[in-house]
Write a protein that holds these residues in place. Structure first.
Motif, PDB file in Angstrom:
ATOM      1  N   THR A 170      48.452  11.891   5.258  1.00  0.00           N
ATOM      2  CA  THR A 170      47.059  12.247   5.019  1.00  0.00           C
ATOM      3  C   THR A 170      46.574  11.504   3.775  1.00  0.00           C
ATOM      4  O   THR A 170      47.359  10.839   3.089  1.00  0.00           O
ATOM      5  CB  THR A 170      46.903  13.762   4.785  1.00  0.00           C
ATOM      6  OG1 THR A 170      47.433  14.095   3.483  1.00  0.00           O
ATOM      7  CG2 THR A 170      47.652  14.566   5.846  1.00  0.00           C
ATOM      8  N   ALA A 171      45.298  11.645   3.490  1.00  0.00           N
ATOM      9  CA  ALA A 171      44.750  11.005   2.289  1.00  0.00           C
ATOM     10  C   ALA A 171      45.391  11.561   1.028  1.00  0.00           C
ATOM     11  O   ALA A 171      45.391  10.902  -0.019  1.00  0.00           O
ATOM     12  CB  ALA A 171      43.238  11.206   2.250  1.00  0.00           C
ATOM     13  N   GLN A 172      45.945  12.767   1.117  1.00  0.00           N
ATOM     14  CA  GLN A 172      46.594  13.391  -0.028  1.00  0.00           C
ATOM     15  C   GLN A 172      48.103  13.147  -0.058  1.00  0.00           C
ATOM     16  O   GLN A 172      48.799  13.646  -0.921  1.00  0.00           O
ATOM     17  CB  GLN A 172      46.340  14.903  -0.032  1.00  0.00           C
ATOM     18  CG  GLN A 172      44.892  15.286  -0.326  1.00  0.00           C
ATOM     19  CD  GLN A 172      43.952  14.997   0.829  1.00  0.00           C
ATOM     20  OE1 GLN A 172      44.300  15.242   1.988  1.00  0.00           O
ATOM     21  NE2 GLN A 172      42.773  14.472   0.525  1.00  0.00           N
ATOM     22  N   GLY A 173      48.597  12.380   0.892  1.00  0.00           N
ATOM     23  CA  GLY A 173      50.033  12.124   0.976  1.00  0.00           C
ATOM     24  C   GLY A 173      50.625  12.690   2.253  1.00  0.00           C
ATOM     25  O   GLY A 173      49.901  13.087   3.167  1.00  0.00           O
ATOM     26  N   SER A 174      51.942  12.726   2.330  1.00  0.00           N
ATOM     27  CA  SER A 174      52.595  13.218   3.541  1.00  0.00           C
ATOM     28  C   SER A 174      52.531  14.736   3.625  1.00  0.00           C
ATOM     29  O   SER A 174      52.479  15.431   2.605  1.00  0.00           O
ATOM     30  CB  SER A 174      54.054  12.761   3.579  1.00  0.00           C
ATOM     31  OG  SER A 174      54.778  13.316   2.501  1.00  0.00           O
ATOM     32  N   GLU A 175      52.527  15.238   4.843  1.00  0.00           N
ATOM     33  CA  GLU A 175      52.512  16.681   5.106  1.00  0.00           C
ATOM     34  C   GLU A 175      53.549  16.998   6.163  1.00  0.00           C
ATOM     35  O   GLU A 175      53.527  16.447   7.266  1.00  0.00           O
ATOM     36  CB  GLU A 175      51.134  17.128   5.594  1.00  0.00           C
ATOM     37  CG  GLU A 175      51.079  18.607   5.942  1.00  0.00           C
ATOM     38  CD  GLU A 175      49.789  19.013   6.620  1.00  0.00           C
ATOM     39  OE1 GLU A 175      49.637  20.206   6.947  1.00  0.00           O
ATOM     40  OE2 GLU A 175      48.918  18.137   6.835  1.00  0.00           O
ATOM     41  N   GLY A 176      54.472  17.890   5.831  1.00  0.00           N
ATOM     42  CA  GLY A 176      55.455  18.337   6.808  1.00  0.00           C
ATOM     43  C   GLY A 176      54.840  19.288   7.801  1.00  0.00           C
ATOM     44  O   GLY A 176      54.002  20.117   7.439  1.00  0.00           O
ATOM     45  N   LEU A 177      55.261  19.191   9.058  1.00  0.00           N
ATOM     46  CA  LEU A 177      54.656  19.984  10.129  1.00  0.00           C
ATOM     47  C   LEU A 177      55.558  21.103  10.646  1.00  0.00           C
ATOM     48  O   LEU A 177      55.138  21.882  11.496  1.00  0.00           O
ATOM     49  CB  LEU A 177      54.256  19.061  11.283  1.00  0.00           C
ATOM     50  CG  LEU A 177      53.255  17.963  10.909  1.00  0.00           C
ATOM     51  CD1 LEU A 177      52.967  17.072  12.118  1.00  0.00           C
ATOM     52  CD2 LEU A 177      51.959  18.560  10.357  1.00  0.00           C
ATOM     53  N   LEU A 178      56.792  21.189  10.146  1.00  0.00           N
ATOM     54  CA  LEU A 178      57.695  22.275  10.549  1.00  0.00           C
ATOM     55  C   LEU A 178      57.608  23.372   9.489  1.00  0.00           C
ATOM     56  O   LEU A 178      58.424  23.440   8.575  1.00  0.00           O
ATOM     57  CB  LEU A 178      59.130  21.762  10.696  1.00  0.00           C
ATOM     58  CG  LEU A 178      59.348  20.672  11.743  1.00  0.00           C
ATOM     59  CD1 LEU A 178      60.803  20.240  11.762  1.00  0.00           C
ATOM     60  CD2 LEU A 178      58.929  21.159  13.128  1.00  0.00           C
ATOM     61  N   LYS A 179      56.639  24.219   9.638  1.00  0.00           N
ATOM     62  CA  LYS A 179      56.330  25.200   8.596  1.00  0.00           C
ATOM     63  C   LYS A 179      56.923  26.577   8.914  1.00  0.00           C
ATOM     64  O   LYS A 179      57.345  26.843  10.034  1.00  0.00           O
ATOM     65  CB  LYS A 179      54.815  25.316   8.416  1.00  0.00           C
ATOM     66  CG  LYS A 179      54.146  23.997   8.025  1.00  0.00           C
ATOM     67  CD  LYS A 179      52.642  24.167   7.887  1.00  0.00           C
ATOM     68  CE  LYS A 179      51.941  22.840   7.612  1.00  0.00           C
ATOM     69  NZ  LYS A 179      52.280  22.286   6.294  1.00  0.00           N
ATOM     70  N   ASN A 180      56.939  27.418   7.875  1.00  0.00           N
ATOM     71  CA  ASN A 180      57.360  28.821   8.006  1.00  0.00           C
ATOM     72  C   ASN A 180      58.794  28.956   8.504  1.00  0.00           C
ATOM     73  O   ASN A 180      59.089  29.756   9.389  1.00  0.00           O
ATOM     74  CB  ASN A 180      56.398  29.584   8.924  1.00  0.00           C
ATOM     75  CG  ASN A 180      54.973  29.529   8.426  1.00  0.00           C
ATOM     76  OD1 ASN A 180      54.716  29.716   7.241  1.00  0.00           O
ATOM     77  ND2 ASN A 180      54.042  29.246   9.326  1.00  0.00           N
TER      78      ASN A 180
END
Length: 200
Positions: A122-132
């Motif tokens: 994302t514009a803010q950097g990477s985001e992990g999608l395996l949450k909780n």
């Protein structure tokens, strides 16, 4: 019902110390949470192929352009990722080989790090999608490395899991297993005490 994914990475499969610690945790957890569903993945007993140019190309080729061989690579990766997506709790057995993680675990990581599926940029950097999800890592070592520059495992495994979205990561260490019988006994007793507490 909770789904638990147990990942063993020891070259000695179920006989490795890290595998036995992970197994003890899983057994204790299931005794106290009998409705737990278990998924088991042994990346040494059933090795994950190491990443090469052909496999990497499969990950980056658009769906409509994939060859049957590339689609087979994707299907295999999807199977590993599906196990992670279904699990609320991940239990990882982690031996130390030559100051690093087993190459089989690195191969596993290479197959589950998929842009748009387990992480995204994302514009803010990477985001992990395996949450909780919660991860327990059982690290077995012949010497004493925790808190020293030689412990590259802890930061790498924690950083990778957080990269794909698994923020809650707890390590349990059994160190000094090769120093002496007394050292091994003490380390395993301490690890087992921790397991009893964590699996409650």
């Amino acid at each position: 019902m909770t789904t638990l994914l147990q990942i063993n990475t020891s070259l000695f499969t179920d006989h490795g110390q890290s595998s036995q610690l992970a197994e003890r945790f899983v057994r204790t957890w299931r005794e106290r949470h009998p409705d737990t569903a278990l998924i088991h993945r042994d990346v040494a007993g059933e090795p994950v192929p190491h990443l090469d140019a052909a496999r990497f190309s499969a990950f980056t080729t658009p769906v409509e352009q994939r060859s049957p061989e590339q689609q087979a690579v994707i299907d295999y990766s999807d199977t590993l990722i599906d196990e992670l997506q279904r699990a609320e709790v991940i239990v990882l057995g982690l031996p130390m080989y030559n100051f690093g993680i087993p190459s089989q675990l690195k191969a596993y990581f290479d197959h589950i790090a998929r842009a748009g599926i387990t992480f995204r940029y994302t514009a803010q950097g990477s985001e992990g999608l395996l949450k909780n999800k919660k991860a327990y890592v059982f690290a077995a070592r012949g010497g004493h490395y925790l808190g020293t520059p030689l412990d590259t495992q802890t930061s790498y495994v924690r950083d990778f899991l957080r990269f794909i979205g698994i923020q809650d990561v707890e390590f349990v260490y059994a160190e000094g297993l090769a120093i002496s019988p007394d050292s091994k006994t003490r380390a395993l007793e301490q690890a087992n005490d921790t397991i009893a507490r964590l699996a409650a």
